[in-house]
Design a protein around this motif. Structure first.
Motif, short mmCIF file in Angstrom:
data_model
loop_
_atom_site.label_atom_id
_atom_site.label_comp_id
_atom_site.label_asym_id
_atom_site.label_seq_id
_atom_site.Cartn_x
_atom_site.Cartn_y
_atom_site.Cartn_z
N CYS A 249 43.18 42.40 45.05
CA CYS A 249 42.58 41.21 45.66
C CYS A 249 42.95 41.10 47.14
O CYS A 249 44.12 41.19 47.51
N CYS B 95 44.84 37.08 47.19
CA CYS B 95 46.18 36.80 46.62
C CYS B 95 46.96 38.06 46.32
O CYS B 95 48.09 38.01 45.85
N CYS C 55 37.97 38.17 42.74
CA CYS C 55 39.21 37.93 41.99
C CYS C 55 39.00 36.79 40.99
O CYS C 55 38.46 35.74 41.33
ZN ZN Z 1 43.00 36.78 44.23
#
Ligand code: ZN
Ligand code: BV8
Length: 253
Positions: free
Chosen positions: A132, A135, A153
């Motif tokens: 991702c 994050c 994500c």
């Molecule tokens: Zn993420």
């Protein structure tokens, strides 16, 4: 196909307790996967800076993902070939007698692991990993076709990217460390199916030679590494790797 190998090389293969191998797209070519730079290579009619750089991804994530989704599909249909199997067999035989076998690959297709290789260092990451961009969540995901392109994500809806190393990006720290250690400590270092043009991957062969390893290359064509290794064999990895191993095992008998 009876290939004659120098006795000195077979002797070293029999006695080496530490073996290092660097592989490239030419090993997976024997499973039907395209290479990058050779005839018919992926980059013959694609712009590498568009498809294998963070800038290219930022500019057009959809285009980059279409390319990686296509490569994932190709890899899903591919099976390990006798070259992959020979390396897995060599690792098993060497570790059974207390040796170490480090397989360092530039390939992101996972075919070495599918062939049974255990100690595999993926220098350029894996096409099966999705990371991702928001994050940082990272997971192996072999879904095909992906539910949406570019994939997002599940946690934060940011864009996911392929878990590979693009040009201008650092290689994974632990991959560098294990490749460097393998290059410095191997008594025998084999490089197979790589054009030897991408760094730092190509540097490990030269480090191994400098540190006293006997170095061997298997490639269809000459490469910038051919003049730097002790033995450079011209041929298909799918034929020459099994033949080399069989010759060493035969003379072992
Ligand atoms: Zn993420
Ligand atoms: C970094 C993504 C630094 C995953 C890839 C100038 C000089 C030196 C270096 C540089 C330079 N300018 C820029 C650099 C650095 C750059 C680089 O090396 N550029 C080269 C092209 C000049 N390197 C990087 O950017 C690396 N990162 O250096 O970071 C840094 C420092 C500080 C802070 C930040 C950053 C990152 C390199 C990784 C790039 N990502 N791929 C993917 O999509 O797959 S590399 C790409 O090339 C492929 O992934 C592949 O892994 C790699 C090597 O290709 P090969 O595997 O060798 O395949 P190729 O088609 O080229 O050759 C196939 C061979 O097989 C041929 O020789 C053919 O004859 C043979 N063959 C074919 N069939 C067979 C066969 N042999 C036997 N049998 C057969 N059947």
């Amino acid at each position: 196909m009876a290939i004659e190998f120098p006795e000195a090389l077979l002797a070293r293969m029999r006695t080496a307790a530490k073996v290092g191998v660097l592989t490239g797209a030419g090993v997976s070519a024997e499973s039907g996967l395209s290479t990058f730079r050779g005839p018919g290579g992926l980059w013959q009619n694609q712009d590498v800076m568009e498809l294998a750089t963070p800038q290219g991804f930022a500019r057009d994530p959809q285009k980059v993902w279409a390319w990686y989704a296509w490569r994932r599909e190709q890899a899903l249909q591919a099976r390990p070939n006798p070259g992959h199997a020979a390396l897995a067999r060599w690792e098993a035989a060497l570790t059974a007698r207390g040796g170490t076998f480090e397989l360092i690959t530039q390939n992101v297709d996972g075919l070495h692991q599918a062939a049974g290789s255990r100690n595999v260092t993926e220098l350029h990451g894996s096409g099966w990993v999705l990371r991702c961009t928001g994050c940082g969540d990272e997971r192996i995901d072999r879904t095909h076709p992906l539910p949406e392109l570019p994939p997002r994500c599940a946690k934060c809806r940011s864009l996911l990217r392929p878990g590979v190393v693009w040009f201008g990006e650092m290689l994974p720290e632990r991959a560098i460390i294990s490749a460097q250690a393998a290059a410095e400590t191997s008594e025998l270092f084999l490089v197979a199916g790589t054009s030897g043009t991408v760094y730092p991957a190509a540097s490990f062969v030269q480090i191994a030679a400098r540190c006293g390893a006997v170095t061997v290359e298997v490639n269809l064509e000459p490469t910038p590494l051919s003049g730097k290794v002790d033995y450079s064999f011209r041929g298909k990895t799918g034929e020459w790797l099994p033949a080399l191993l069989a010759a060493a095992e035969r003379s072992d008998a």
